[in-house]
Scaffold this motif. Structure first.
Motif, mmCIF file in Angstrom:
data_model
loop_
_atom_site.group_PDB
_atom_site.id
_atom_site.type_symbol
_atom_site.label_atom_id
_atom_site.label_comp_id
_atom_site.label_asym_id
_atom_site.label_seq_id
_atom_site.Cartn_x
_atom_site.Cartn_y
_atom_site.Cartn_z
ATOM 1 N N ASP A 122 0.706 -1.165 -0.008
ATOM 2 C CA ASP A 122 -0.023 0.209 0.096
ATOM 3 C C ASP A 122 0.856 1.360 -0.023
ATOM 4 N N GLY A 123 0.404 2.220 -0.859
ATOM 5 C CA GLY A 123 1.182 3.434 -0.796
ATOM 6 C C GLY A 123 2.081 3.320 -1.772
ATOM 7 N N ASN A 212 -6.060 14.697 3.636
ATOM 8 C CA ASN A 212 -5.625 15.363 2.427
ATOM 9 C C ASN A 212 -6.331 16.811 2.151
ATOM 10 N N TYR A 244 0.403 14.636 7.109
ATOM 11 C CA TYR A 244 -0.295 13.797 5.981
ATOM 12 C C TYR A 244 0.959 13.354 5.261
ATOM 13 N N GLY A 246 0.365 10.440 3.146
ATOM 14 C CA GLY A 246 -0.147 10.079 1.799
ATOM 15 C C GLY A 246 0.267 8.466 1.553
ATOM 16 N N SER A 247 0.653 7.829 2.733
ATOM 17 C CA SER A 247 0.803 6.529 2.550
ATOM 18 C C SER A 247 -0.043 5.959 4.075
ATOM 19 N N MET A 248 -0.962 5.353 3.667
ATOM 20 C CA MET A 248 -1.909 5.170 4.744
ATOM 21 C C MET A 248 -1.143 4.342 6.048
ATOM 22 N N PHE A 262 -6.994 10.045 11.898
ATOM 23 C CA PHE A 262 -6.679 9.975 10.429
ATOM 24 C C PHE A 262 -7.944 9.878 9.558
ATOM 25 N N TYR A 264 -10.072 9.561 5.706
ATOM 26 C CA TYR A 264 -10.248 9.651 4.158
ATOM 27 C C TYR A 264 -11.619 9.895 3.911
ATOM 28 N N LYS A 274 -11.704 7.088 -0.728
ATOM 29 C CA LYS A 274 -10.885 6.316 -1.661
ATOM 30 C C LYS A 274 -10.538 4.930 -1.088
ATOM 31 N N GLU A 280 -8.181 -2.363 3.657
ATOM 32 C CA GLU A 280 -7.405 -0.901 4.138
ATOM 33 C C GLU A 280 -8.260 -0.548 5.525
HETATM 34 P P1 P6P Z 1 -4.322 10.784 -1.854
HETATM 35 C C1 P6P Z 1 -1.768 5.367 -1.458
HETATM 36 O O1 P6P Z 1 -1.984 5.342 -2.570
HETATM 37 C C2 P6P Z 1 -3.130 5.315 -0.940
HETATM 38 O O2 P6P Z 1 -4.020 4.192 -1.275
HETATM 39 C C3 P6P Z 1 -3.068 5.212 0.776
HETATM 40 O O3 P6P Z 1 -2.061 4.641 1.057
HETATM 41 C C4 P6P Z 1 -3.181 6.606 1.175
HETATM 42 O O4 P6P Z 1 -3.641 6.804 2.517
HETATM 43 C C5 P6P Z 1 -4.010 7.250 0.264
HETATM 44 O O5 P6P Z 1 -4.195 6.312 -1.035
HETATM 45 C C6 P6P Z 1 -3.564 8.655 -0.106
HETATM 46 O O6 P6P Z 1 -4.509 9.146 -1.091
HETATM 47 O O7 P6P Z 1 -5.729 11.000 -2.503
HETATM 48 O O8 P6P Z 1 -4.386 11.391 -0.370
HETATM 49 O O9 P6P Z 1 -3.179 10.885 -2.347
#
Ligand code: P6P
Length: 335
Positions: A122-123, A212, A244, A246-248, A262, A264, A274, A280
């Motif tokens: 992931d990420g 984000n 942030y 951007g990698s969960m 956290f 989304y 997303k 996830e």
């Molecule tokens: P955004 C990485 O692609 C991911 O799936 C997760 O690890 C992360 O939290 C999210 O998307 C980030 O998404 O839209 O903020 O770039």
């Protein structure tokens, strides 16, 4: 001597899980065997990720995955490693991977009683810039009879275990089997994950919010209001910090250890947000609840959600108990 005892009492993840297993008389060690195969996959991916820059594994494999994203070679490699490790464990019947459109049904001769849902890397869009990435997984027990897709379309509260492995400055494996959360750090010289974070509990309230902000124009009112309150608290308390990655896995790991929230959220473009429910949202929500936090979808407790498709998405708000309570109150007020 205490320090020496600490240093010499190498509580490896295998010993830890065996201790857990001994609490379930009559268990035949199937879960221990399954977990050892997941750990093996993580060790391989850790080594591949650390060498990626050198081994020219970086770069696009040319194909695209079900999400339409460019598949990087490490994605493909990690997925293959986990599928092979899980099938060869002889303890699984169904596998769901973020990288595969369809679920994998294990051939009868190699079937076991577990289903594993996972995101192998992931990420992965962050690989090239060296940002921490990770493997996320959840484990269900198959229902009786012939395995069907319904065995993996269970609410997250039915998971027996969940965890992630974060490939960052160190390689950390965080796991819950339903009685708390424990963190293990890979000692590369031993090739073993050693217990370094026993019984992790998330602070009841945090000073960090993680979202984000680039999606702010599309947020619904409760999310927008909550973020506004983080930046301009009405009660005169200090504003929260924004972190942030951007990698969960990186954002959730920080939230678990430092506290905070956290998110989304849903937005006008993506009404279900997303992040993917099975591999996830559910595993991270399971861990948060086990660590004393909570996880909310904007409508309900995340672990109560019943998925209907294996790659379905859901909005998610997870982290410190009190912080998530605040966003729940804002959504309730909107009803
Ligand atoms: P955004 C990485 O692609 C991911 O799936 C997760 O690890 C992360 O939290 C999210 O998307 C980030 O998404 O839209 O903020 O770039």
């Amino acid at each position: 001597h205490a320090a020496d005892a600490k240093r010499t009492d190498l509580m490896t993840i295998t010993r830890f899980v065996l201790n857990e297993q001994s609490k379930h008389p009559g268990s035949r060690g199937d879960f221990t065997i399954l977990l050892n195969h997941i750990v093996l996959g993580c060790k391989f991916v850790c080594s591949a990720v650390n060498k990626a820059g050198l081994a020219k594994l970086i770069g696009l494999a040319g194909d695209t995955n079900v999400q339409g994203e460019e598949q990087k070679k490490l994605d493909v490699l990690s997925n293959e490693v986990f599928i092979k490790a899980l099938v060869s464990s002889g303890r699984t019947s169904i596998l769901v991977s973020e990288e595969d459109e369809e679920a994998t049904f294990v051939e009868p001769s190699k079937r076991g009683k577990y289903c594993v849902v996972f995101d192998p890397l992931d990420g992965s869009s962050n690989i090239d810039c060296g940002v921490s990435i990770g493997t996320i997984f959840g484990i269900y027990m198959v229902k009786d009879g012939e395995p069907t897709i319904n065995d993996v379309l269970q609410p997250g509260k039915n998971m027996l275990a969940a965890g992630y492995c974060m490939y960052g400055s160190s390689c950390m494996f965080v796991l819950s089997t339903g009685s708390g959360v424990n963190g293990f750090t890979l000692d590369p010289s031993l090739g073993e994950f050693i217990l370094t974070h026993p019984d992790i509990k998330i602070p009841r309230k945090g000073k960090i919010y993680s979202v984000n902000e680039g999606n702010a124009k599309n947020w619904d009112a409760p999310t927008a209001k909550y973020v506004e309150n983080c930046k301009f608290p009405k009660d005169g308390s200090p504003a929260k910090s924004l972190r942030y990655v951007g990698s969960m896995v990186a954002d959730v790991h920080r939230t678990l250890l430092y506290g905070g929230i956290f998110m989304y959220p849903a937005d006008k473009k993506s009404p279900n947000g997303k992040l993917r429910v099975l591999y996830e949202v559910f595993p991270m929500s399971f861990l948060m609840e086990q660590a004393g936090g909570q996880a909310f979808t904007g409508k309900q407790r995340a672990l109560d959600l019943v998925p209907t498709k294996i790659h379905e998405r859901s909005p998610i708000f997870l982290g410190s108990y009190d912080d998530v309570e605040e966003i729940k109150a804002l959504y309730a007020a909107k009803e």
